[in-house]
Each structure stands twice: as structure tokens, then as C-alpha cells.
Write an enzyme that holds these catalytic residues in place. Structure first.
Site, PDB file in Angstrom:
ATOM      1  N   ASN A 132       1.047  -1.166  -0.017  1.00  0.00           N
ATOM      2  CA  ASN A 132       0.044   0.112   0.049  1.00  0.00           C
ATOM      3  C   ASN A 132       0.812   1.191   0.028  1.00  0.00           C
ATOM      4  O   ASN A 132       1.332   1.792   0.921  1.00  0.00           O
ATOM      5  CB  ASN A 132      -1.007   0.044   1.347  1.00  0.00           C
ATOM      6  CG  ASN A 132      -2.115   1.025   1.175  1.00  0.00           C
ATOM      7  OD1 ASN A 132      -1.998   1.976   0.211  1.00  0.00           O
ATOM      8  ND2 ASN A 132      -3.031   1.006   2.174  1.00  0.00           N
ATOM      9  N   ASN A 137      -5.933   6.385  -1.273  1.00  0.00           N
ATOM     10  CA  ASN A 137      -6.857   5.742  -2.143  1.00  0.00           C
ATOM     11  C   ASN A 137      -7.461   4.573  -1.737  1.00  0.00           C
ATOM     12  O   ASN A 137      -7.760   3.659  -2.576  1.00  0.00           O
ATOM     13  CB  ASN A 137      -6.145   5.787  -3.572  1.00  0.00           C
ATOM     14  CG  ASN A 137      -5.104   4.949  -3.746  1.00  0.00           C
ATOM     15  OD1 ASN A 137      -4.852   4.020  -2.799  1.00  0.00           O
ATOM     16  ND2 ASN A 137      -4.324   4.896  -4.636  1.00  0.00           N
ATOM     17  N   GLY A 157      -6.131  -2.575   0.233  1.00  0.00           N
ATOM     18  CA  GLY A 157      -5.226  -1.340  -0.161  1.00  0.00           C
ATOM     19  C   GLY A 157      -3.983  -1.007  -0.758  1.00  0.00           C
ATOM     20  O   GLY A 157      -3.421  -0.168  -0.959  1.00  0.00           O
ATOM     21  N   ASP A 324      -6.630 -14.207 -19.483  1.00  0.00           N
ATOM     22  CA  ASP A 324      -7.511 -15.042 -18.507  1.00  0.00           C
ATOM     23  C   ASP A 324      -8.510 -15.895 -19.051  1.00  0.00           C
ATOM     24  O   ASP A 324      -8.913 -15.448 -20.369  1.00  0.00           O
ATOM     25  CB  ASP A 324      -8.244 -14.037 -17.606  1.00  0.00           C
ATOM     26  CG  ASP A 324      -8.924 -14.848 -16.413  1.00  0.00           C
ATOM     27  OD1 ASP A 324      -8.309 -15.376 -15.669  1.00  0.00           O
ATOM     28  OD2 ASP A 324     -10.276 -14.519 -16.540  1.00  0.00           O
ATOM     29  N   GLU A 353      -4.165 -18.317 -20.560  1.00  0.00           N
ATOM     30  CA  GLU A 353      -4.652 -19.366 -19.611  1.00  0.00           C
ATOM     31  C   GLU A 353      -5.125 -20.476 -20.149  1.00  0.00           C
ATOM     32  O   GLU A 353      -6.471 -20.358 -20.293  1.00  0.00           O
ATOM     33  CB  GLU A 353      -5.240 -18.738 -18.491  1.00  0.00           C
ATOM     34  CG  GLU A 353      -5.472 -19.729 -17.186  1.00  0.00           C
ATOM     35  CD  GLU A 353      -6.532 -19.283 -16.316  1.00  0.00           C
ATOM     36  OE1 GLU A 353      -6.524 -19.569 -15.156  1.00  0.00           O
ATOM     37  OE2 GLU A 353      -7.479 -18.438 -16.671  1.00  0.00           O
TER      38      GLU A 353
END
Length: 611
Positions: A132, A137, A157, A324, A353
Site C-alpha cells: 500500500n 486511495n 489497499g 485470462d 491461460e
């Protein structure tokens, strides 16, 4: 001919005006692209009622769908110069709206960019769980799910700045290429941290940063002679995607009508005996109920995905894609998508993949496969993932007693089938990733077994991929939920009690894992015979496997003892590989030894540079 989309969002059908334009996709394009036409998609309330014009550019075709909020138009991009062009919407002779669209100049050499290859080592991270760098944000008023680090499946985060802050750590590990799971906006109300249910494919999720931050990540990697791979999703979007909420056409997604789940049986794509209904439910079924399945056989959808992919390559300066769920797409359409990308960027790399457990079935999906050619199919996909090696590595180090099909012979057997692949150097080899069981969990955090697996990845053909945290011994049980295999990296958050990004912050055990990994892959980075050399291996004996990587001038000998007994390896039967070599140096210990016979401890590996 490739076509590229622009989406123009206008919120008011009667009082259309520049001040009301909310969305333009892509926000700009480039001159001197190979494509000769550009398909613009305009979106707005009843926008199909209006006639588009574009100053200085010829409109060759205008198409409408059953949804009057969309308008598609094809323009010629031949000889389009760098600059701005006014797009007008007219009702009769009256102009009701305009938008200034920009064509930018491409970076020099953009089309000839070199993607990742077998000289690289890929490091995979889950960005929400890595570091983080900007706590401001962690949550955003623009997205539904807010940060809650106490939830295993919540947002924690991690962000782009956190990645940039730790590039030196990744480089010290010996990695040359970063693969981050998706960073585009995912506005699902829960479990949005994985970011595979995308709600805006032109925008970095604000909880990760901005588009400019993503480009800066690529720039910082390039300064270090490293590469960036985007995790690209062609098969589905999230249910919260703005276009899903107002479909351009009924067949923009697969419907039955409505939702039906995939049967996940990818073999139906090439099974000559498969029923039509089984094939349909594999390809058209949704991956989950929150991820509507995109219909790539619709040319408007396919062109949209091609354009979006090219936009990110050109804008961010990407070096590759990992795609993906590649084999869940309509196979002819995903082949056209891949070909369009590699036609524009002939040296760009794309790895799909293809999660199958048979080498012939995986090889079917690689570019120029002779197996695919039996069905007159060519995926045009340069690289595939070696899931069968992953399968072997997931069990082999528990098999202390060798048998016909147990023990290290499983690893040997994986390479027996290399003849099936048209490009064995373009296979992604890995022991784990963000979807599989953690390697260190499977083997109880045993450093010896980890070292054997890493040694194999570092020395066999292909492109090794590491998964964040394993290099410090991180485990986690997938049976307890996906969040367990996607834990926060210690030291990635300001209030962490330990910082494993530094040697002083790591425990003795963590440093053992890290030091071995770093030394091994730093060595690999500087050893071309591993990147492109040939392989010769020998049938395992007593659960000991020996193989060589070699070229005309150099050779590396790898000895893996997977048994629980110390072994003495007589080297006479390796004469054809040892011819001319008298000594070898262990790349980990630096110890030099003669090659008459080799003594190796149980559950260890030796990597010998031959002299």
C-alpha cells in the site's frame, strides 16, 4: 481489416452538447497504425436518431442496433495525420453536438516492441495484497466496496504506488518481468479486490491509482530494463460494467435467455465427439453469475476487445498480455483477437491461460500447432501455460519412493511430450499462481522441497513464473478461501510489524528462502544456455533425475535427488552429454567437483556449470 471503436457518451437526446459528453472510448488514438479503418461507437440517449459527420475524414459505414442509445460508424484512417478532428452529430442540417477527437503520434519503434521471452523471469502479484503505497486511495467514493483489511475477501489497499516502491525488491529477486492481476475498475459490491469482474475497461480502478500511474509503472520498469504484462480478460466483464447495464444488443453477451453457468469442460472445444449442447454450455455459459459472458462471435464485441487491447499496449507501453480463461472464449474469435494484436505488434508476446491437464490438449492452443491443424485451427497464441508441469510439481516431492509412475519420473514424463509443442521456449512454467494451492502449504513450508521446485523452474525450457511471497516461505491454504492464498505481503502496509522487503526485516527462515531464490534466478538471468539451449535428459534412477541444458559451447548439468536417501550418481551413462567436460561448479555453493561420480544428499538439487 481491423476495426477500432470510439465510444462517445452523450447524456441528453435533445440538448446534446460538448458540456454533456461524459464518456469517450477510446479517449484518443494514434496515427500510423496498421489498421486502415476505425469503427467508432457512439453512446447516448437515442443517439441513433442523429447523423454523424467527421471533418476531414470519410465515413464509410453507419450501423445501428436494436438499442437506439448506440450508433456505430466506420471511418477510413488511411493517411490520418497526428492532430485533432471534429466529430459532429446532426439532425438534418442542424448540429446538435460535437466532440474533438485526437490522433497522437506513436512512439518510435512502438510496432516493433519486444515482448517477454525465455530470457525473462516473471513475478506475479495480487496488487491489492502486495503493498500500500498510497493509503489515501484505499477507498473511493466512485466505487461501492470500501477498504477493510480485516476481511479475507475484502479490499486491503495495495496499489500501483506500492508496486513502484518495491521494484528494487522484485529486481533483486532476479525477476525481469512483472505480471499483475487486473488493475482495471471492478465495481462489484464484494470481492472486488481480484478485479476480474471489470466495470470499466478503459480505467484503472481508483483504489489502485490512475491511468497515468499505470503508465508510470511501465516507465519505471523500463528504466530498470524490466517488462510489464497486463492481465487481460476477453471472456467476461462484471455485471456492473456500464455497457452490461445498457446492452448495445441482446447478443452482446451470451444469454439462455439470461444466466446459465459454464460447465467448464474446455475439451468440448476440440472434441470431435462432443455434443452441441455441451460445447455451448462451455463456451457460452457464464464463468460465474456476476461475470456476464461476452459474445466474441459478435463482430462488434470482437472489434471492441481488439481496440481496447491495442489501446492499452500503445498507451501504457506494455510488453505482453496474460489472457485470462483463454480457452473459454469462442475459439475462432479469440484466435482472430490474438492475430490482430500480433499483426500490429509482431514481437509482442501473449500467454493464454489454458488450464488443462494433458499436453496434447494444451499444445492445441499454441500458435501453429500441428494438433490444431488437424481441425484446421490456428489460435495464433504465442505462449501457453505448462499446467501439466504444475500438476507434477504439486505432488512429486511427497513421493519419496520411486515407482513406474510415482516420484521424480513425473517431471521427466512432462518433458517427454515436448514434441507436441510448436515452441517449447514459449511455455510459462510455474509451481503455483493466484488460483492454485500455495506451494509452501502443499509441502509444509519445507525449504528443501521449495528449492528443488525452484531449481527445476530455473533450468528447464520456457519462461519461469514466480508467485509473490513464496520467496519468503509464504503459505496459505486455498481450502480456507481464495484470500488465504492471496495474503498481504508483510511490510507492504505502514503499520505492519514486520518488513520482509528488507533482509534485516526478514526472519532467518525467510532469508533462507529469499537468498536461494535470488541467487538462483540472478544466475539464470545471466545464463543464455538456459534461455535457448537444448535439453537432454536421462531416465530417473532411484528417484534421481539428471538432465542437461546445452548449446555448442556451454552446458549445465542438473541433478535432483527426490529420495529420502543420500545417493551417489555414477556418471558413465551420461557420457554423451559429458564429452569434453571434466569438472562442474555448483552455482549455489560455488563448490567445484570432478564429474567421475557425484554424491548428492537426500531431497536436494545440484546445478553444475560444466567446464
Amino acid at each position: 481489416m481491423k476495426q477500432i471503436f470510439l465510444i462517445l457518451f452523450c447524456c441528453n437526446a435533445i440538448h446534446l452538447g460538448a458540456q454533456h459528453i461524459e464518456r469517450v472510448e477510446p479517449p484518443f488514438w494514434w496515427s500510423e497504425m496498421k489498421s486502415e479503418s476505425l469503427q467508432l461507437m457512439l453512446y447516448g440517449k437515442d443517439i441513433a436518431r442523429y447523423t454523424p459527420e467527421m471533418d476531414g475524414i470519410t465515413i464509410s459505414n453507419i450501423r445501428k442496433t436494436e438499442n437506439a442509445n448506440y450508433l456505430f460508424m466506420t471511418i477510413s484512417t488511411t493517411d490520418v495525420a497526428e492532430g485533432t478532428y471534429v466529430l459532429r452529430l446532426k439532425k438534418g442540417k442542424r448540429e446538435v453536438s460535437r466532440y474533438t477527437y485526437e490522433f497522437r503520434k506513436r512512439n518510435e519503434g512502438s510496432a516493433l516492441r519486444k515482448g517477454f521471452d525465455s530470457s525473462d523471469v516473471m513475478y506475479l502479484i495480487m496488487p491489492d495484497r502486495f503493498a500500500n503505497g498510497n493509503p489515501d486511495n484505499d477507498s473511493s467514493p466512485e466505487t461501492a466496496e470500501q477498504a477493510d483489511r480485516t476481511k479475507q475477501g475484502g479490499r486491503h489497499g495495495g496499489d500501483i504506488q506500492g508496486i513502484i516502491d518495491h521494484l528494487d525488491y522484485i529486481q533483486e529477486l532476479g525477476a525481469t518481468t512483472l505480471w499483475s492481476t487486473p488493475l482495471l475498475e471492478d465495481n462489484d459490491p464484494e470481492y472486488s479486490y481480484h478485479t476480474y469482474a471489470q466495470s470499466d475497461v478503459y480505467r484503472i480502478d481508483p483504489r489502485y491509482g490512475t491511468n497515468e500511474d499505470y503508465k508510470r509503472l511501465a516507465d519505471e520498469l523500463h528504466k530498470k530494463d524490466m517488462k510489464l504484462v497486463m492481465d487481460y480478460v476477453t471472456n467476461h466483464w462484471g455485471a456492473e460494467h456500464w455497457m452490461i447495464r445498457d446492452l448495445p444488443s441482446y447478443d452482446w453477451i451470451h444469454q439462455f435467455p439470461g444466466y446459465a453457468n459454464s460447465n467448464y469442460r474446455m475439451e468440448t472445444q476440440y472434441d470431435p465427439n462432443a455434443s452441441d449442447i455441451d460445447r455451448k454450455y462451455c463456451v457460452d455459459g457464464w464463468f460465474t453469475s456476476t461475470m456476464p459472458d461476452l459474445n466474441q462471435s459478435n463482430p462488434l464485441v470482437l472489434n471492441y476487445l481488439i481496440q481496447n487491447a491495442i489501446w492499452w499496449i500503445e498507451y501504457a507501453g506494455l510488453d505482453g498480455f496474460r489472457v485470462d480463461t483463454y480457452s473459454y472464449n469462442d475459439k475462432e474469435s479469440i484466435a482472430a483477437w490474438t492475430k490482430a494484436i500480433t499483426d500490429e505488434y509482431p514481437y509482442f508476446n501473449v500467454v493464454g491461460e489454458v488450464w488443462l491437464h494433458d499436453q496434447a490438449q494444451i499444445a492445441y492452443w499454441q500458435k501453429d500447432s500441428r494438433i490444431g491443424a488437424i481441425q484446421d485451427f490456428n489460435s495464433h497464441l504465442p505462449a501457453v501455460m505448462d499446467f501439466t508441469l504444475h500438476d507434477a510439481l504439486s505432488t512429486v516431492f511427497h513421493e519419496d519412493e520411486a515407482s513406474w509412475d510415482k516420484g521424480i519420473v513425473k517431471v521427466y514424463g512432462n518433458f517427454v511430450n515436448d514434441f507436441l509443442y510448436p515452441d517449447i521456449n514459449n511455455l510459462l512454467v510455474f509451481a503455483e499462481n493466484h488460483d492454485t494451492q500455495r506451494f509452501n502449504h502443499m509441502y509444509g513450508g519445507d525449504p528443501a522441497k521449495y528449492k528443488m521446485a525452484m531449481a527445476i523452474l530455473a533450468t528447464v525450457r520456457g519462461i519461469p513464473q514466480l508467485y509473490y511471497g513464496s520467496e519468503i516461505g509464504m503459505g496459505g491454504n486455498k481450502d480456507e478461501g481464495d484470500g488465504a492464498i492471496r495474503q498481504d505481503f508483510p511490510g507492504g502496509w505502514p503499520d505492519d510489524k514486520q518488513n520482509a522487503f528488507t533482509a534485516s526485516g526478514r526472519t532467518k527462515r525467510q532469508n533462507e528462502f529469499f537468498a536461494y531464490t535470488s541467487k538462483l534466478f540472478q544466475w539464470r538471468r545471466q545464463t543464455p544456455v538456459i534461455h535457448s539451449g537444448k535439453t537432454k535428459h536421462y531416465l530417473p534412477q532411484d528417484n534421481v533425475y539428471v538432465y542437461f541444458r546445452y548449446n555448442d559451447t556451454n552446458a549445465v548439468m542438473v541433478v535432483i535427488n527426490n529420495s529420502t536417501e543420500n545417493r551417489t550418481v555414477e556418471t558413465g551413462r551420461f557420457r554423451e552429454s559429458l564429452n569434453g567436460f571434466e569438472k562442474g561448479t555448483d552455482i549455489i555453493t560455488g563448490k567445484e567437483m570432478s564429474l567421475g561420480e557425484i554424491s548428492i544428499a537426500s531431497k536436494t538439487v545440484m546445478i553444475l556449470e560444466l567446464k
